[in-house]
Design an enzyme around this catalytic site. Structure first.
Site, PDB file in Angstrom:
ATOM      1  N   GLN A  31       0.829  -1.202   0.000  1.00  0.00           N
ATOM      2  CA  GLN A  31       0.000   0.000   0.000  1.00  0.00           C
ATOM      3  C   GLN A  31       0.866   1.255   0.000  1.00  0.00           C
ATOM      4  OE1 GLN A  31      -2.200  -0.642   3.648  1.00  0.00           O
ATOM      5  NE2 GLN A  31      -0.326  -1.329   4.638  1.00  0.00           N
ATOM      6  N   HIS A  62      -8.727   4.019  19.720  1.00  0.00           N
ATOM      7  CA  HIS A  62      -8.028   2.898  20.353  1.00  0.00           C
ATOM      8  C   HIS A  62      -8.636   2.511  21.700  1.00  0.00           C
ATOM      9  CE1 HIS A  62      -4.592   4.050  17.560  1.00  0.00           C
ATOM     10  NE2 HIS A  62      -4.889   2.802  17.257  1.00  0.00           N
ATOM     11  N   ASP A  86       0.453   0.693  14.074  1.00  0.00           N
ATOM     12  CA  ASP A  86       0.773   1.992  14.681  1.00  0.00           C
ATOM     13  C   ASP A  86       1.053   1.873  16.168  1.00  0.00           C
ATOM     14  OD1 ASP A  86      -1.910   2.521  16.189  1.00  0.00           O
ATOM     15  OD2 ASP A  86      -2.523   2.055  14.148  1.00  0.00           O
ATOM     16  N   ASP A 135       1.198 -12.349   7.501  1.00  0.00           N
ATOM     17  CA  ASP A 135      -0.202 -12.293   7.123  1.00  0.00           C
ATOM     18  C   ASP A 135      -1.010 -12.945   8.242  1.00  0.00           C
ATOM     19  OD1 ASP A 135      -2.740 -12.669   6.075  1.00  0.00           O
ATOM     20  OD2 ASP A 135      -2.028 -13.315   4.111  1.00  0.00           O
ATOM     21  N   ASP A 152      -7.620  -4.694  14.327  1.00  0.00           N
ATOM     22  CA  ASP A 152      -7.280  -3.290  14.128  1.00  0.00           C
ATOM     23  C   ASP A 152      -6.642  -3.118  12.754  1.00  0.00           C
ATOM     24  OD1 ASP A 152      -6.819  -0.616  14.536  1.00  0.00           O
ATOM     25  OD2 ASP A 152      -5.023  -0.911  15.749  1.00  0.00           O
ATOM     26  N   THR A 154      -6.885  -2.222   8.408  1.00  0.00           N
ATOM     27  CA  THR A 154      -7.497  -1.228   7.539  1.00  0.00           C
ATOM     28  C   THR A 154      -8.895  -1.704   7.143  1.00  0.00           C
ATOM     29  OG1 THR A 154      -6.396  -2.280   5.661  1.00  0.00           O
ATOM     30  CG2 THR A 154      -5.304  -0.381   6.643  1.00  0.00           C
ATOM     31  N   ASP A 155      -9.636  -0.850   6.460  1.00  0.00           N
ATOM     32  CA  ASP A 155     -11.009  -1.185   6.091  1.00  0.00           C
ATOM     33  C   ASP A 155     -11.038  -2.284   5.034  1.00  0.00           C
ATOM     34  OD1 ASP A 155     -12.238   0.671   7.783  1.00  0.00           O
ATOM     35  OD2 ASP A 155     -11.890   2.295   6.361  1.00  0.00           O
TER      36      ASP A 155
END
Length: 224
Positions: A31, A62, A86, A135, A152, A154-155
């Site tokens: 990405q 969070h 993050d 993964d 948590d 990404t969409d």
């Protein structure tokens, strides 16, 4: 001339932030990664052009992602974070008396960028935190059981890197890797805008005997 970041992944809705400075732009195997410094929200992390967190309101996301699950479980000791490179979710989990937190993120560069530009987000040196670059769909099949699984990522956009994480197959695997009182929590699409996708994800969670939907206010995200 002013520089603005415009988030417009929804066809009929845009969110804009005025940018002081672009701090980082790069592309990993998975990405595009960017960090911009904004006037209103401080530093903001973008993945494929979509806001993941901002310094000003990341705590809202969070805290609401982590603590309901952690206090629902009677004695959470081992926690698995799906994504979360993050470190913000790990920070909140480590406020509890856990023994081990396994953070599995597919993109090592996201972790490195966040450690550089958001070093305060996580207690990276806490010995209870184990970072695995892998993964999660593969890792979980080899893992032992967990008391809590925190999703948590990404969409789940079609053909996006996170799409397999929201499939019924992954949720079934996650269910098998929870202890008897285990709890899974996942971020989802904004139900105010994305009701159809939320409904699809809800069906994929059907293996779990108890399902609840709750809403946490995060001003940066579309619809809050």
């Amino acid at each position: 001339m002013e520089l603005w970041y415009i988030q417009n992944y929804l066809k009929d809705f845009e969110v804009g932030l005025r940018v002081k400075e672009t701090l980082f732009v790069g592309k990993s195997r998975f990405q595009e990664i960017a960090v911009v410094d904004t006037y209103l929200y401080g530093k903001v992390l973008l993945l494929d052009g979509i806001v993941q967190l901002s310094e000003k309101d990341e705590f809202m996301y969070h805290e609401m992602l982590v603590h309901p699950a952690m206090v629902t479980h009677p004695e959470p000791r081992r926690v698995f974070i799906v994504g979360g490179g993050d470190g913000g979710a790990a920070r909140e989990i480590l406020k509890h008396p856990v023994e081990e937190v396994v953070l599995v993120d597919i993109d090592e560069e996201v972790v490195e960028v966040c450690q550089k530009f958001f070093p305060h987000l996580a207690p990276w040196n806490d010995t209870r935190l184990k970072i695995v670059i892998d993964d999660a769909t593969s890792y979980i099949t080899r893992a032992s059981t967990f008391d809590v699984i925190i999703m948590d990522s990404t969409d789940p956009f079609p053909r996006g890197v996170a799409e397999p994480l929201f499939s019924s197959q992954f949720f079934e695997e996650a269910y098998r890797h929870l202890t008897e009182s285990g709890v899974l929590v996942s971020q989802m699409e904004p139900p105010f805008f994305e009701a159809e996708r939320v409904e699809k994800l809800w069906k994929n969670l059907g293996i779990f005997p108890i399902l609840r939907l709750y809403w946490g206010m995060v001003p940066t995200y579309p619809g809050g």
